[in-house]
Design a protein around this motif. Structure first.
Motif, PDB file in Angstrom:
ATOM      1  N   ASP A 233       0.831  -1.209   0.000  1.00 53.07           N
ATOM      2  CA  ASP A 233       0.000   0.000   0.000  1.00 53.07           C
ATOM      3  C   ASP A 233       0.867   1.261   0.000  1.00 53.07           C
ATOM      4  O   ASP A 233       0.581   2.230  -0.717  1.00 53.07           O
ATOM      5  N   TYR A 234       1.905   1.249   0.811  1.00 57.08           N
ATOM      6  CA  TYR A 234       2.812   2.399   0.854  1.00 57.08           C
ATOM      7  C   TYR A 234       3.498   2.607  -0.497  1.00 57.08           C
ATOM      8  O   TYR A 234       3.672   3.749  -0.949  1.00 57.08           O
ATOM      9  N   VAL A 235       3.898   1.526  -1.123  1.00 60.91           N
ATOM     10  CA  VAL A 235       4.560   1.632  -2.426  1.00 60.91           C
ATOM     11  C   VAL A 235       3.608   2.225  -3.456  1.00 60.91           C
ATOM     12  O   VAL A 235       3.986   3.115  -4.234  1.00 60.91           O
ATOM     13  N   ARG A 236       2.363   1.758  -3.460  1.00 52.32           N
ATOM     14  CA  ARG A 236       1.391   2.309  -4.408  1.00 52.32           C
ATOM     15  C   ARG A 236       1.167   3.800  -4.157  1.00 52.32           C
ATOM     16  O   ARG A 236       1.057   4.592  -5.099  1.00 52.32           O
ATOM     17  N   ALA A 237       1.100   4.186  -2.896  1.00 59.30           N
ATOM     18  CA  ALA A 237       0.917   5.601  -2.569  1.00 59.30           C
ATOM     19  C   ALA A 237       2.114   6.423  -3.040  1.00 59.30           C
ATOM     20  O   ALA A 237       1.958   7.541  -3.557  1.00 59.30           O
ATOM     21  N   THR A 238       3.307   5.873  -2.890  1.00 64.77           N
ATOM     22  CA  THR A 238       4.513   6.571  -3.337  1.00 64.77           C
ATOM     23  C   THR A 238       4.513   6.729  -4.851  1.00 64.77           C
ATOM     24  O   THR A 238       4.852   7.801  -5.381  1.00 64.77           O
ATOM     25  N   GLU A 239       4.128   5.692  -5.550  1.00 64.34           N
ATOM     26  CA  GLU A 239       4.067   5.765  -7.014  1.00 64.34           C
ATOM     27  C   GLU A 239       3.063   6.820  -7.464  1.00 64.34           C
ATOM     28  O   GLU A 239       3.306   7.546  -8.438  1.00 64.34           O
ATOM     29  N   ARG A 240       1.958   6.932  -6.748  1.00 64.79           N
ATOM     30  CA  ARG A 240       0.975   7.972  -7.081  1.00 64.79           C
ATOM     31  C   ARG A 240       1.554   9.362  -6.814  1.00 64.79           C
ATOM     32  O   ARG A 240       1.285  10.313  -7.556  1.00 64.79           O
ATOM     33  N   ALA A 241       2.336   9.488  -5.755  1.00 68.47           N
ATOM     34  CA  ALA A 241       2.960  10.773  -5.443  1.00 68.47           C
ATOM     35  C   ALA A 241       3.925  11.189  -6.546  1.00 68.47           C
ATOM     36  O   ALA A 241       4.034  12.377  -6.881  1.00 68.47           O
ATOM     37  N   VAL A 242       4.636  10.218  -7.116  1.00 67.66           N
ATOM     38  CA  VAL A 242       5.544  10.511  -8.228  1.00 67.66           C
ATOM     39  C   VAL A 242       4.751  11.025  -9.428  1.00 67.66           C
ATOM     40  O   VAL A 242       5.091  12.052 -10.031  1.00 67.66           O
ATOM     41  N   VAL A 243       3.680  10.326  -9.760  1.00 69.11           N
ATOM     42  CA  VAL A 243       2.847  10.720 -10.902  1.00 69.11           C
ATOM     43  C   VAL A 243       2.229  12.095 -10.673  1.00 69.11           C
ATOM     44  O   VAL A 243       2.136  12.921 -11.590  1.00 69.11           O
ATOM     45  N   ALA A 244       1.847  12.376  -9.438  1.00 73.20           N
ATOM     46  CA  ALA A 244       1.213  13.656  -9.118  1.00 73.20           C
ATOM     47  C   ALA A 244       2.206  14.815  -9.118  1.00 73.20           C
ATOM     48  O   ALA A 244       1.795  15.980  -9.120  1.00 73.20           O
ATOM     49  N   GLY A 245       3.497  14.507  -9.100  1.00 75.87           N
ATOM     50  CA  GLY A 245       4.501  15.559  -9.193  1.00 75.87           C
ATOM     51  C   GLY A 245       4.960  16.145  -7.871  1.00 75.87           C
ATOM     52  O   GLY A 245       5.484  17.265  -7.836  1.00 75.87           O
ATOM     53  N   PHE A 246       4.797  15.412  -6.786  1.00 72.20           N
ATOM     54  CA  PHE A 246       5.274  15.916  -5.498  1.00 72.20           C
ATOM     55  C   PHE A 246       6.800  15.994  -5.485  1.00 72.20           C
ATOM     56  O   PHE A 246       7.488  15.200  -6.123  1.00 72.20           O
ATOM     57  N   ASP A 247       7.321  16.967  -4.732  1.00 76.76           N
ATOM     58  CA  ASP A 247       8.767  17.184  -4.650  1.00 76.76           C
ATOM     59  C   ASP A 247       9.389  16.565  -3.404  1.00 76.76           C
ATOM     60  O   ASP A 247      10.610  16.436  -3.320  1.00 76.76           O
ATOM     61  N   LEU A 248       8.575  16.239  -2.427  1.00 76.03           N
ATOM     62  CA  LEU A 248       9.072  15.681  -1.167  1.00 76.03           C
ATOM     63  C   LEU A 248       8.099  14.614  -0.693  1.00 76.03           C
ATOM     64  O   LEU A 248       6.881  14.806  -0.758  1.00 76.03           O
ATOM     65  N   LEU A 249       8.641  13.506  -0.227  1.00 77.44           N
ATOM     66  CA  LEU A 249       7.815  12.433   0.328  1.00 77.44           C
ATOM     67  C   LEU A 249       8.204  12.232   1.786  1.00 77.44           C
ATOM     68  O   LEU A 249       9.386  12.130   2.109  1.00 77.44           O
ATOM     69  N   GLU A 250       7.195  12.205   2.663  1.00 76.51           N
ATOM     70  CA  GLU A 250       7.459  11.966   4.079  1.00 76.51           C
ATOM     71  C   GLU A 250       6.703  10.733   4.547  1.00 76.51           C
ATOM     72  O   GLU A 250       5.501  10.597   4.295  1.00 76.51           O
ATOM     73  N   ILE A 251       7.409   9.850   5.237  1.00 76.24           N
ATOM     74  CA  ILE A 251       6.799   8.670   5.837  1.00 76.24           C
ATOM     75  C   ILE A 251       6.517   8.990   7.303  1.00 76.24           C
ATOM     76  O   ILE A 251       7.422   9.355   8.053  1.00 76.24           O
ATOM     77  N   HIS A 252       5.263   8.847   7.706  1.00 78.13           N
ATOM     78  CA  HIS A 252       4.859   9.208   9.069  1.00 78.13           C
ATOM     79  C   HIS A 252       5.153   8.046  10.017  1.00 78.13           C
ATOM     80  O   HIS A 252       4.522   6.997   9.946  1.00 78.13           O
TER      81      HIS A 252
END
Length: 246
Positions: free
Chosen positions: A37-56
């Protein structure tokens, strides 16, 4: 609890023993599903164009429940000493890092102290930061508490900044400071003094959604407005801002 969602955690410990739903202890199959699930969310963040990813990994949420000894009573390879309690959070981090672009920064939010007996202490979180740095974490977002309801935090102005300061200097990793930072003078002082690399503003932005623009204006670096707001550039405020200093 009838009809409630099935919830999971590191250990079957309810937040409020007298009224909270008791989570089910995560199995290896649960962990695999969460990692995916986390990996899928990260892949969506890449597609959406986010510049920073934070794991809570803070505030008693799922990954945090593994880190704190107050919420992790496991007797397998995911419980016990800190390195073992960090094993699953780091699995998640590594999986996300593997699909997040190398050129973009990746962060983790941690609770520096649980504010409760037997919980995480600042020196423990220094070691957490060392482990994160070894797994290519670029910046640690340093918060605290919210792990157990009987916490006794010591609130105050910039009350969590010392934790970010300590991690930054002992681990040599970039940090974010958060917690009762309300003025641009606070931000400038923290960054200029080398106590943190970034400051996060939450409630101050709720109070004033244009906090950043007003701070820039006060510092004589006005930001450009979107076309719909261009008339503001010809506006001269007839009041003084006092939230950021004199």
């Amino acid at each position: 609890e009838d009809g409630a969602w099935d919830i999971v955690s590191a250990s079957p410990i309810p937040y409020f023993p007298d009224r909270s739903q008791t989570p089910r202890e995560m199995t290896r199959a649960d962990m695999d599903e969460v990692v995916a699930d986390y990996v899928r969310a990260t892949e969506r963040a890449v597609v959406a164009g986010f510049d920073l990813l934070e794991i809570h990994m803070a505030h008693g949420y799922l990954l945090a429940s593994f880190i704190s000894p107050l919420t992790n009573e496991r007797d397998d390879e995911y419980g016990g000493e800190l390195a073992a309690r960090m094993r699953f959070p780091l699995e998640v981090f590594d999986a996300c890092r593997s699909v997040w672009p190398d050129r973009l920064p990746m962060a983790a939010r941690v609770s520096a102290v649980d504010w409760a007996p037997g919980g995480m202490m600042p020196e423990d979180t220094v070691e957490v930061a060392r482990l994160l740095a070894a797994h290519d974490c670029d910046v640690v977002d340093v918060s605290s508490g919210q792990t157990v309801p009987h916490q006794r935090p010591r609130y105050g102005r910039l009350f969590q900044t010392p934790f970010a300061d300590r991690i930054r200097h002992e681990v040599d990793i970039a940090t974010m400071s958060v917690g009762n930072i309300s003025s641009w003078m606070d931000v400038n002082t923290i960054v200029a003094a080398g106590r943190a690399d970034l400051c996060l503003i939450a409630r101050a932005h709720l109070f004033d959604p244009y906090w950043t623009r007003h701070a820039a204006y006060m510092l004589d670096h006005p930001l450009p407005w979107p076309d719909q707001y261009k008339s503001v550039e010809r506006y001269t405020p007839r009041f003084e801002f006092h939230f950021g200093g004199e």
